[in-house]
Design a protein around this motif. Sequence first.
Motif, PDB file in Angstrom:
ATOM      1  N   VAL A  76      -3.551  12.181  35.909  1.00 30.32           N
ATOM      2  CA  VAL A  76      -4.472  11.320  34.496  1.00 30.32           C
ATOM      3  C   VAL A  76      -5.243  13.181  35.088  1.00 30.32           C
ATOM      4  O   VAL A  76      -4.938  12.943  33.069  1.00 30.32           O
ATOM      5  N   VAL A  77      -5.714  14.203  35.468  1.00 29.66           N
ATOM      6  CA  VAL A  77      -6.503  14.758  35.194  1.00 29.66           C
ATOM      7  C   VAL A  77      -4.930  15.726  34.398  1.00 29.66           C
ATOM      8  O   VAL A  77      -5.345  16.496  33.421  1.00 29.66           O
ATOM      9  N   VAL A  79      -2.272  15.037  32.797  1.00 30.33           N
ATOM     10  CA  VAL A  79      -2.123  15.037  31.448  1.00 30.33           C
ATOM     11  C   VAL A  79      -3.242  15.404  30.291  1.00 30.33           C
ATOM     12  O   VAL A  79      -2.937  15.601  28.887  1.00 30.33           O
ATOM     13  N   LEU A  80      -4.571  15.647  30.903  1.00 25.44           N
ATOM     14  CA  LEU A  80      -5.002  15.609  29.663  1.00 25.44           C
ATOM     15  C   LEU A  80      -5.518  17.495  29.552  1.00 25.44           C
ATOM     16  O   LEU A  80      -5.984  17.512  28.865  1.00 25.44           O
ATOM     17  N   ALA A  81      -5.779  18.091  30.892  1.00 20.05           N
ATOM     18  CA  ALA A  81      -6.359  18.974  30.780  1.00 20.05           C
ATOM     19  C   ALA A  81      -4.152  20.097  30.467  1.00 20.05           C
ATOM     20  O   ALA A  81      -5.018  20.911  29.813  1.00 20.05           O
ATOM     21  N   VAL A  82      -3.318  19.803  30.335  1.00 20.82           N
ATOM     22  CA  VAL A  82      -2.800  20.882  29.971  1.00 20.82           C
ATOM     23  C   VAL A  82      -2.153  20.721  28.097  1.00 20.82           C
ATOM     24  O   VAL A  82      -2.540  21.462  27.664  1.00 20.82           O
ATOM     25  N   PRO A  83      -2.922  19.869  27.591  1.00 21.13           N
ATOM     26  CA  PRO A  83      -3.348  19.712  25.994  1.00 21.13           C
ATOM     27  C   PRO A  83      -4.583  20.024  26.105  1.00 21.13           C
ATOM     28  O   PRO A  83      -4.015  21.006  24.624  1.00 21.13           O
ATOM     29  N   ALA A  84      -4.860  20.368  26.663  1.00 22.50           N
ATOM     30  CA  ALA A  84      -6.413  21.231  26.734  1.00 22.50           C
ATOM     31  C   ALA A  84      -6.308  22.714  26.772  1.00 22.50           C
ATOM     32  O   ALA A  84      -7.361  23.413  25.692  1.00 22.50           O
ATOM     33  N   CYS A 104      -5.905  20.309  39.487  1.00 19.60           N
ATOM     34  CA  CYS A 104      -4.084  19.039  40.113  1.00 19.60           C
ATOM     35  C   CYS A 104      -3.627  18.939  40.399  1.00 19.60           C
ATOM     36  O   CYS A 104      -2.462  18.951  41.037  1.00 19.60           O
ATOM     37  N   GLY A 105      -2.825  20.619  40.572  1.00 14.46           N
ATOM     38  CA  GLY A 105      -1.477  21.100  41.305  1.00 14.46           C
ATOM     39  C   GLY A 105      -1.601  20.722  42.865  1.00 14.46           C
ATOM     40  O   GLY A 105      -0.851  21.041  43.471  1.00 14.46           O
TER      41      GLY A 105
END
Length: 395
Positions: A76-77, A79-84, A104-105
């Motif tokens: 969840v975090v 897929v939000l952080a990559v576009p961020a 996250c990794g």
Amino acid sequence: MPTPRLAVFAVFLFNGALFLSWAARMPALAAQVGATEATLGLALLGASVGLALTAPFAARICAKVGARKLIIAGVVVTVLAVPALTLAETPLHLGLVLFVLGSCGAALDVGMNVAAVAVTRSLDRPLMPQFHAGFSVGGLVGSLGAAAAANAGWSLTRHLITVAVIGAVAMAWVIKAVPGVTGDTADAPEDDRPVLKRPLLWLLAVITLFSAIAEGATSDWSALFFVNERGLSEAAAAAAYAGFSVAMAAARMFGEPVQRRLGPYRLLAAGAVVAATGLALAVLVQAPAVGYVGFAFVGLGLAFAFPVIMDLAGEAGRRADGTGGEREIGLVTTVAYTGFLIGPPMVGGIAHVSSLSVSLGFVAFVIALMVPAVLLVRRSRARELTRLEAGSTRP
């Protein structure tokens, strides 16, 4: 519903694909935040620091809530952080987002390795290298996708949002099949000593440390080595790391018969010999073709180091009910990440005072040190088993 084996493989693939999707667009990210080589290096440090700091906490959380819930949180975090990343305006902003992605990794790495150990136990097959091949395949898919997006003229925002959406949909499909193993059980581990007081685990961690140093050095310095030391173009130099990656992925995917035949200890030692020899050949022989073969040997030799060590660490923490290994995997993972953290700058520092050839030659020596470390691991495990047998025979 996918099988647990396919589901866990998909998590490994997801992790590798999203990681390489943004890493392959680093030139665009650097231009976006106006980073120089020095400031970009500091920003990239954020991901490594996030990995190293979060891994031990992720292991504790995994022992409480289970691998599936930890993976869900990491997905969840992520897929939000990559576009961020596309919102970063300065190198500091970029470093902070990369710190979150590194954390996250770590959560994903611990969760997916614990889940993978559960699958290998249930099927009674040495499948850990195949799961780790999923990360390599995912990385290849992510990097190729990034290249295609760049060639098609996609903006960074469009590319990373697309990757995040595809990843989220794929994970939503498989996540229920991921084993929800947890350490919250009444059964104690076979060896109930704290993980920090077990020499076996520290020896396993040292092997992953050496392997991580070698992998980090290969990924960060192989292209520059071929450009500066062998006079090749950047495009030709990039083929060296491609050969390393393909050899590693192929060995992991199809190496189960070899692992069954040799066993974990001989496989680790033989792999270290192959990798050290390959890197030494690449450094000592001037012919570029030999260098390509040498780096492919490095990938082939290091292919089993991480997955086999994770399997051994999980086995060292196994409980009577077949669960366990979360904290042991967390310790080994944490130490391994320090290798990715210190390896590239160590190689650069040695190259600064000598040459890149000398520096990579030192890395070949580090790989060779894995052989005596494997022998010590085997002896340490034998002593632990003897201790446990002695304890079980007491009245």
